[in-house]
Design a protein around this motif. Sequence first.
Motif, PDB file in Angstrom:
ATOM      1  N   ASP A   1     -50.414 112.170  -5.864  1.00 57.48           N
ATOM      2  CA  ASP A   1     -49.659 113.412  -5.991  1.00 57.48           C
ATOM      3  C   ASP A   1     -49.605 114.037  -4.608  1.00 57.48           C
ATOM      4  O   ASP A   1     -50.605 114.534  -4.097  1.00 57.48           O
ATOM      5  N   LEU A   2     -48.450 113.975  -3.983  1.00 55.89           N
ATOM      6  CA  LEU A   2     -48.287 114.509  -2.642  1.00 55.89           C
ATOM      7  C   LEU A   2     -48.168 116.029  -2.695  1.00 55.89           C
ATOM      8  O   LEU A   2     -47.548 116.581  -3.594  1.00 55.89           O
ATOM      9  N   ALA A   3     -48.786 116.678  -1.734  1.00 57.29           N
ATOM     10  CA  ALA A   3     -48.741 118.130  -1.639  1.00 57.29           C
ATOM     11  C   ALA A   3     -48.732 118.512  -0.168  1.00 57.29           C
ATOM     12  O   ALA A   3     -48.496 117.662   0.693  1.00 57.29           O
ATOM     13  N   LYS A   4     -48.989 119.766   0.110  1.00 57.35           N
ATOM     14  CA  LYS A   4     -48.948 120.212   1.496  1.00 57.35           C
ATOM     15  C   LYS A   4     -50.247 119.881   2.227  1.00 57.35           C
ATOM     16  O   LYS A   4     -50.223 119.330   3.313  1.00 57.35           O
ATOM     17  N   ASN A   5     -51.387 120.214   1.634  1.00 55.92           N
ATOM     18  CA  ASN A   5     -52.666 119.996   2.316  1.00 55.92           C
ATOM     19  C   ASN A   5     -53.655 119.127   1.549  1.00 55.92           C
ATOM     20  O   ASN A   5     -54.469 118.451   2.156  1.00 55.92           O
ATOM     21  N   HIS A   6     -53.616 119.162   0.222  1.00 54.99           N
ATOM     22  CA  HIS A   6     -54.551 118.397  -0.591  1.00 54.99           C
ATOM     23  C   HIS A   6     -53.780 117.442  -1.495  1.00 54.99           C
ATOM     24  O   HIS A   6     -52.808 117.835  -2.139  1.00 54.99           O
ATOM     25  N   PHE A   7     -54.240 116.193  -1.534  1.00 53.23           N
ATOM     26  CA  PHE A   7     -53.569 115.153  -2.298  1.00 53.23           C
ATOM     27  C   PHE A   7     -54.505 114.631  -3.386  1.00 53.23           C
ATOM     28  O   PHE A   7     -55.695 114.472  -3.144  1.00 53.23           O
ATOM     29  N   SER A   8     -53.968 114.359  -4.560  1.00 49.91           N
ATOM     30  CA  SER A   8     -54.741 113.742  -5.632  1.00 49.91           C
ATOM     31  C   SER A   8     -54.445 112.247  -5.638  1.00 49.91           C
ATOM     32  O   SER A   8     -53.285 111.844  -5.680  1.00 49.91           O
ATOM     33  N   VAL A   9     -55.512 111.451  -5.591  1.00 49.19           N
ATOM     34  CA  VAL A   9     -55.377 109.998  -5.570  1.00 49.19           C
ATOM     35  C   VAL A   9     -56.081 109.436  -6.800  1.00 49.19           C
ATOM     36  O   VAL A   9     -57.237 109.767  -7.069  1.00 49.19           O
ATOM     37  N   HIS A  10     -55.372 108.597  -7.559  1.00 48.29           N
ATOM     38  CA  HIS A  10     -55.945 107.969  -8.753  1.00 48.29           C
ATOM     39  C   HIS A  10     -55.570 106.487  -8.717  1.00 48.29           C
ATOM     40  O   HIS A  10     -54.390 106.150  -8.711  1.00 48.29           O
ATOM     41  N   ALA A  11     -56.578 105.621  -8.671  1.00 47.65           N
ATOM     42  CA  ALA A  11     -56.322 104.181  -8.588  1.00 47.65           C
ATOM     43  C   ALA A  11     -57.063 103.452  -9.700  1.00 47.65           C
ATOM     44  O   ALA A  11     -58.196 103.799 -10.036  1.00 47.65           O
ATOM     45  N   ILE A  12     -56.394 102.433 -10.267  1.00 48.36           N
ATOM     46  CA  ILE A  12     -57.012 101.596 -11.298  1.00 48.36           C
ATOM     47  C   ILE A  12     -56.853 100.131 -10.912  1.00 48.36           C
ATOM     48  O   ILE A  12     -55.954  99.773 -10.167  1.00 48.36           O
ATOM     49  N   ASN A  13     -57.748  99.290 -11.447  1.00 46.72           N
ATOM     50  CA  ASN A  13     -57.619  97.854 -11.199  1.00 46.72           C
ATOM     51  C   ASN A  13     -56.755  97.231 -12.296  1.00 46.72           C
ATOM     52  O   ASN A  13     -56.229  97.933 -13.162  1.00 46.72           O
ATOM     53  N   GLN A  14     -56.619  95.910 -12.269  1.00 45.09           N
ATOM     54  CA  GLN A  14     -55.734  95.227 -13.215  1.00 45.09           C
ATOM     55  C   GLN A  14     -56.211  95.331 -14.658  1.00 45.09           C
ATOM     56  O   GLN A  14     -55.430  95.147 -15.584  1.00 45.09           O
ATOM     57  N   LEU A  15     -57.486  95.679 -14.874  1.00 45.22           N
ATOM     58  CA  LEU A  15     -58.011  95.836 -16.228  1.00 45.22           C
ATOM     59  C   LEU A  15     -57.902  97.263 -16.736  1.00 45.22           C
ATOM     60  O   LEU A  15     -58.281  97.560 -17.857  1.00 45.22           O
ATOM     61  N   GLY A  16     -57.415  98.164 -15.896  1.00 47.78           N
ATOM     62  CA  GLY A  16     -57.279  99.555 -16.281  1.00 47.78           C
ATOM     63  C   GLY A  16     -58.508 100.401 -15.976  1.00 47.78           C
ATOM     64  O   GLY A  16     -58.562 101.568 -16.340  1.00 47.78           O
ATOM     65  N   LYS A  17     -59.484  99.842 -15.288  1.00 50.00           N
ATOM     66  CA  LYS A  17     -60.699 100.575 -14.934  1.00 50.00           C
ATOM     67  C   LYS A  17     -60.429 101.427 -13.691  1.00 50.00           C
ATOM     68  O   LYS A  17     -59.855 100.956 -12.715  1.00 50.00           O
ATOM     69  N   VAL A  18     -60.846 102.682 -13.739  1.00 50.94           N
ATOM     70  CA  VAL A  18     -60.635 103.586 -12.612  1.00 50.94           C
ATOM     71  C   VAL A  18     -61.517 103.151 -11.439  1.00 50.94           C
ATOM     72  O   VAL A  18     -62.732 102.995 -11.578  1.00 50.94           O
ATOM     73  N   ILE A  19     -60.879 102.919 -10.289  1.00 49.36           N
ATOM     74  CA  ILE A  19     -61.639 102.545  -9.102  1.00 49.36           C
ATOM     75  C   ILE A  19     -61.686 103.672  -8.083  1.00 49.36           C
ATOM     76  O   ILE A  19     -62.520 103.654  -7.179  1.00 49.36           O
ATOM     77  N   LEU A  20     -60.822 104.670  -8.238  1.00 50.96           N
ATOM     78  CA  LEU A  20     -60.844 105.821  -7.345  1.00 50.96           C
ATOM     79  C   LEU A  20     -60.127 106.981  -8.011  1.00 50.96           C
ATOM     80  O   LEU A  20     -59.033 106.818  -8.558  1.00 50.96           O
TER      81      LEU A  20
END
Length: 90
Positions: free
Chosen positions: A10-29
Amino acid sequence: MSNLSYCGIDLAKNHFSVHAINQLGKVILHKNVTRSKLLNTIAKLPPMRIGLEACGGAHYWARTFNQLGHDCRIMAAKYVAPYRMKGKTT
């Protein structure tokens, strides 16, 4: 690319939200990062498909992430809106 991981930013002006998952759907970040730390955070991740909502800076970030070996995609706001969980009103 059978072991493809996915990331949404989620791009913003100063703070960005990053959400990453692997191929199994497990949250890695899942974290919020500042503008100065975003590039370093994404550079540490393995090559993955990154989704960005179209905005003024989306093309810059997409080119930058593609240079790091990621597959970056820009999506129109109307396709991102159904996934919003909080009270954003655009």
